[in-house]
Design a protein around this motif. Structure first.
Motif, PDB file in Angstrom:
ATOM      1  N   ARG B  26       0.802  -1.153  -0.030  1.00  0.00           N
ATOM      2  CA  ARG B  26       0.174   0.183  -0.030  1.00  0.00           C
ATOM      3  C   ARG B  26       0.956   1.344  -0.134  1.00  0.00           C
ATOM      4  NH1 ARG B  26      -4.667  -1.592   4.562  1.00  0.00           N
ATOM      5  NH2 ARG B  26      -5.304  -3.269   3.677  1.00  0.00           N
ATOM      6  N   THR B  37      -9.120  -0.852  -4.480  1.00  0.00           N
ATOM      7  CA  THR B  37     -10.252  -0.910  -3.389  1.00  0.00           C
ATOM      8  C   THR B  37     -11.699  -0.210  -4.136  1.00  0.00           C
ATOM      9  OG1 THR B  37      -9.403   1.256  -2.483  1.00  0.00           O
ATOM     10  CG2 THR B  37      -9.063  -0.831  -1.375  1.00  0.00           C
ATOM     11  N   GLN B  68     -14.207  -5.824   4.196  1.00  0.00           N
ATOM     12  CA  GLN B  68     -13.320  -4.856   4.620  1.00  0.00           C
ATOM     13  C   GLN B  68     -13.492  -3.770   3.130  1.00  0.00           C
ATOM     14  OE1 GLN B  68      -9.348  -5.086   4.153  1.00  0.00           O
ATOM     15  NE2 GLN B  68      -8.880  -3.816   5.801  1.00  0.00           N
ATOM     16  N   HIS B  70     -12.704   0.407   1.782  1.00  0.00           N
ATOM     17  CA  HIS B  70     -12.123   1.909   2.002  1.00  0.00           C
ATOM     18  C   HIS B  70     -13.199   2.810   1.707  1.00  0.00           C
ATOM     19  CE1 HIS B  70      -7.847   2.198   2.275  1.00  0.00           C
ATOM     20  NE2 HIS B  70      -7.894   0.916   2.368  1.00  0.00           N
ATOM     21  N   SER B 345      -7.205   3.552   9.647  1.00  0.00           N
ATOM     22  CA  SER B 345      -6.823   4.401   8.707  1.00  0.00           C
ATOM     23  C   SER B 345      -5.276   3.839   7.988  1.00  0.00           C
ATOM     24  CB  SER B 345      -6.610   5.808   9.020  1.00  0.00           C
ATOM     25  OG  SER B 345      -5.937   6.559   8.148  1.00  0.00           O
ATOM     26  N   THR B 346      -5.241   3.923   6.673  1.00  0.00           N
ATOM     27  CA  THR B 346      -3.958   3.366   6.086  1.00  0.00           C
ATOM     28  C   THR B 346      -3.039   4.395   5.691  1.00  0.00           C
ATOM     29  OG1 THR B 346      -4.889   3.227   4.021  1.00  0.00           O
ATOM     30  CG2 THR B 346      -4.964   1.471   5.093  1.00  0.00           C
ATOM     31  N   SER B 385      -8.172   7.110   2.672  1.00  0.00           N
ATOM     32  CA  SER B 385      -7.141   6.175   3.703  1.00  0.00           C
ATOM     33  C   SER B 385      -7.993   5.351   4.464  1.00  0.00           C
ATOM     34  CB  SER B 385      -6.198   7.116   4.411  1.00  0.00           C
ATOM     35  OG  SER B 385      -5.217   7.431   3.330  1.00  0.00           O
ATOM     36  N   THR B 387     -10.705   3.201   6.495  1.00  0.00           N
ATOM     37  CA  THR B 387     -11.138   1.792   6.111  1.00  0.00           C
ATOM     38  C   THR B 387     -12.244   1.512   7.240  1.00  0.00           C
ATOM     39  OG1 THR B 387      -9.542   0.841   7.870  1.00  0.00           O
ATOM     40  CG2 THR B 387      -9.003   0.831   5.503  1.00  0.00           C
ATOM     41  N   GLU B 389     -14.178  -2.284   8.491  1.00  0.00           N
ATOM     42  CA  GLU B 389     -14.366  -3.689   8.417  1.00  0.00           C
ATOM     43  C   GLU B 389     -15.086  -4.096   9.397  1.00  0.00           C
ATOM     44  OE1 GLU B 389      -9.988  -4.445   8.664  1.00  0.00           O
ATOM     45  OE2 GLU B 389     -10.467  -5.130  10.868  1.00  0.00           O
TER      46      GLU B 389
END
Lengths: 358, 422
Positions: B26, B37, B68, B70, B345-346, B385, B387, B389
């Protein structure tokens, strides 16, 4: 028969459930059917007259949002050609004037040109005109308070008491006081002598709102009395014209425009832009104050030449410390000012001057 | 070499997509990741749509297992540029009056281009109420900024007014913003009793006004550093309590969000952001002073000196700032839940830093015209960013009648810049 329809999500407003449906527009009626294979055979879930619909302004490719009278809502995926929208518009849901501006690039570019025009005009004239208008309503007691607190901050962080001989200070102040009283009997002003905390002989003089003029030791030491009076004449110009207050009001106006255009996130960028503009504006004001000084000296019977020699002292000072690039200067270059002052000194006394007559 | 963002996931099979999602780097390929995504989100919509073999019971949501996803952002810089130009012109020409209408369209544009599980959000605020709010907020702001120039008594009166009114306005602002935001036909909401709002906001107002009050009452900046230091030490705790209230008092439909306390994490985040800022500051200072010695003080030298002065301020701010923004988003969302749903958050500091640096530079080089493109690029990365899930299917939430919300509070906290929102 084939029904022209568009995919949509239908929300009942009671639960977050997604109902995948297809909507069709037939004359003045919007029909909702389940999204299954054979549309003509499937039952109609709802029939709503288009008059009863609340249709939100469309955004480019985003799904079209439609509110139904029963509190449910539709999210319609229009085709790339905007077919759904066209039929909906024919059914009396025409977009507003602002939407029509946004919708066409030609209109957007025209708006951009107009916006740039307004910003340039505000910068050259508008903000200055508005500032002149606004400061008429600001009582001079505000100037005094701002000037006093600015001097208190400068005293706490930067300035120290003057180390010049009292005799010289008194002589300068008496002479300046006499001249100002002759020319501007009603003016409130105050002269402050200071040195700097660092001990270095800072070469500067400045006017604060409310009529306070600050002279730094370095400048007074490097000049004779008449040259110092020429500098004081320049600062008096700022006092008489309320230049600092005018500058503050103008800057607030420009910051407001920058805030509107670039928003809160880019307040930093906006203040940089306005800061550079402030310098540009300040240079014009300085030229006016120089012209004021010429008139002041002439009326006082002091040779205008002393303004020119004051500038050459300044020029020598700059050569020792290094000059600042043009776009970062808040004064015109000293060479230019020297040239203008020398030209004024050579002109006959009867020559008209644009500053100082008011 | 592959270029980020070039892979067309539209040609992938479902299994290939899921495999790609498991193996993708990522941080290295943020654009690919966003595209991937988005593609998966789109397919999930397709999967949910009933097919011919099923009974036409459209009330059934067919997603049975966990998911899951985004958030996705579908708006483009060019679109926002068009809106921005027209809004800026009309607002300037109307002396600010149009700004309320502009705010509504802008909020609608952002909401309608932010999607979760294939459905966009929406915004329903009314411009007239926002305009009234802005007039009141502007009055308070001017009173606050200028009152200490009149007298310390006037200044303290205005600060007192802010302590009394501020928290109420803030609560009203949150309510207005959230009750006017919807997703899948249901409104969000904000429910906090006045006791809670005052307990959280009064210390914030005091901290925010303390420097002005001190300078205004004393008439000189002496001792100001001590006052600021005390509030700086308390600030992470105040910020943590504000975020906690914002998230756990928000509801969607009838269900509330939850927020796990994170006091220690807030202090750690602030401490490391300040540390990073100081390290960068010292590094720039050191490199610059080395260069400065070797350069002649000519015209070029002066320019470089100016650039160095700007860099000593700007570089630490932007590096520490993007570290802080990224860290805050990860911290806040990883502590937030909604029933079975977990958020996260990614967001990556390095990606955000590159994005901020590139976009700020372009804004400066184009004298501000690039601004809307920059704003959208940064907003897109920050939104995408986030997410969501869950072990189970997306929950079905029932609606709840929403109360009245006043726009006054909304605009007040917009102007005071106190809304440290995500």
């Amino acid at each position: 028969m084939v029904i022209v329809s568009w995919r949509a999500h239908w929300f009942d407003g009671q639960r977050s459930t997604v109902h995948a449906v297809r909507v069709s527009l037939d004359g003045q009626v919007l029909r909702i059917r389940p999204d299954v294979g054979d549309e003509s055979a499937s039952r109609v879930l709802a029939e709503v007259p288009t008059r009863g619909l609340t249709v939100a302004e469309r955004f480019f490719a985003a799904p079209r949002k439609i509110e139904l009278p029963d509190g449910s809502s539709l999210q319609v995926e229009d085709d790339p050609a905007g077919g759904f929208d066209r039929i909906l518009q024919q059914a009396s849901h025409a977009p507003g004037p602002v939407y029509r501006l946004i919708d066409r690039w030609r209109n957007v570019l025209a708006c951009l040109a107009l916006l740039l025009g307004v910003i340039v005009w505000m910068d050259r004239q508008g903000a200055g005109l508005m500032a002149s208008f606004v400061i008429r309503f600001v009582p001079s007691s505000v100037d005094v308070r701002i000037g006093r607190s600015a001097l208190a901050v400068a005293d706490a962080l930067w300035l120290a008491p003057s180390r010049l001989p009292v005799l010289r200070r008194n002589a300068l102040e008496d002479r300046f006081s006499h001249l100002v009283h002759e020319q501007y009997p009603d003016l409130t002003w105050q002269l402050e002598f200071r040195s700097t905390r660092s001990g270095a002989d800072a070469f500067n003089a400045f006017a604060l709102p409310g009529g306070t003029i600050v002279l730094l030791d370095g400048l007074v030491k490097a000049m004779d009395d008449e040259e110092v009076l020429a500098v004081l004449g320049h600062e008096l110009g700022h006092v008489v014209h309320r230049d600092v207050m005018h500058g503050i009001a103008r800057q607030m106006g420009l910051l407001a425009v920058a805030g509107v255009v670039w928003g809160h996130m880019s307040r930093f960028a906006a203040s940089v832009a306005v800061g550079v503009q402030r310098l540009h504006f300040a240079r014009d004001v300085e030229t006016d104050a120089d012209a004021f000084a010429v008139t002041f000296l002439r009326r006082a019977g002091i040779p205008v030449r002393s303004l020119a020699t004051a500038f050459s002292v300044m020029q020598r000072q700059e050569q020792a410390t290094g000059a600042i690039p043009a776009f970062l200067r808040d004064h015109p270059s000293t060479a230019e000012r020297l040239r203008a002052a020398a030209a004024a000194a050579d002109r006959p006394v009867s020559g008209s001057s644009r500053a100082g007559n008011d | 070499m592959t270029v980020d963002g070039e892979i067309n996931y539209g040609e992938f099979k479902r299994e290939e997509l899921l495999e790609a999602l498991n193996s993708i780097d990522r941080a290295r390929y943020p654009l690919n990741f966003a595209n991937l995504t988005r593609e998966i989100d789109t397919r999930e919509i397709d999967a949910r749509a009933p097919n011919e073999n099923q009974p036409s019971n459209i009330l059934t949501d067919t997603a049975k297992s966990g998911f899951q996803a985004h958030l996705t952002f579908t708006g483009t810089g060019a679109e926002y540029f068009r809106i921005w130009v027209v809004h800026a012109l009309l607002t300037v020409l109307s002396f600010g009056v149009y700004s309320a209408w502009a705010k509504v369209r802008k909020a609608r544009w952002f909401a309608q281009h932010t999607q979760l599980l294939g459905d966009p959000f929406d915004y329903h605020g009314r411009p007239r109420r926002i305009l009234l709010g802005r007039v009141i907020a502007l009055g308070l702001l001017i009173a606050y900024r200028r009152s200490f120039e009149w007298s310390p008594i006037a200044g303290l009166t205005v600060v007192g007014l802010l302590v009394v009114l501020g928290p109420a306005l803030y609560g009203a602002a949150q309510r207005f913003r959230l009750t006017n935001t919807s997703w899948r036909g249901l409104r969000f909401g904000f429910e906090a009793p006045p006791r809670t709002v005052y307990a959280v906001c009064v210390p914030l107002v005091l901290a925010w006004t303390s420097a002005t009050v001190w300078a205004g009452v004393h008439g000189s900046p002496k001792g100001l550093r001590a006052v600021i230091a005390v509030w700086l030490l308390a600030w992470p705790a105040l910020h943590a309590s504000l975020k906690s209230m914002q998230h756990e008092r928000t509801r969607y439909g009838e269900q509330r969000f939850a927020f796990r306390p994170a006091l220690g994490a807030f202090y750690a985040l602030y401490a490391s952001a300040v540390g990073i800022g100081l390290v960068v500051y010292c590094a720039v200072l050191l490199v610059g002073s080395k260069l400065w010695v070797s350069l002649p003080p000519a015209f070029l030298g002066t320019i470089l000196f100016g650039a160095w002065i700007v860099a000593t301020i700007a570089l630490p701010c932007i590096v520490a700032g993007s570290y802080f923004m990224a860290g805050l988003q990860r911290l806040v969302w990883s502590h937030t839940t909604f029933g079975e749903l977990r958020f996260g958050s990614t967001i990556q500091t390095t990606v955000l830093l590159g994005l901020l640096a590139r976009n700020l530079l372009l804004v400066v080089l184009t004298a501000g015209v690039y601004w809307p493109f920059a704003a959208v690029a940064i907003a897109r990365y920050r939104v995408q960013s986030i997410t969501v899930e869950s072990e189970g299917p997306p929950p079905e939430i029932a609606a709840r009648k929403h109360g009245n919300a006043t726009a006054v509070g909304d605009a007040a906290f917009d102007l005071f810049g106190l809304d440290v929102g995500w």
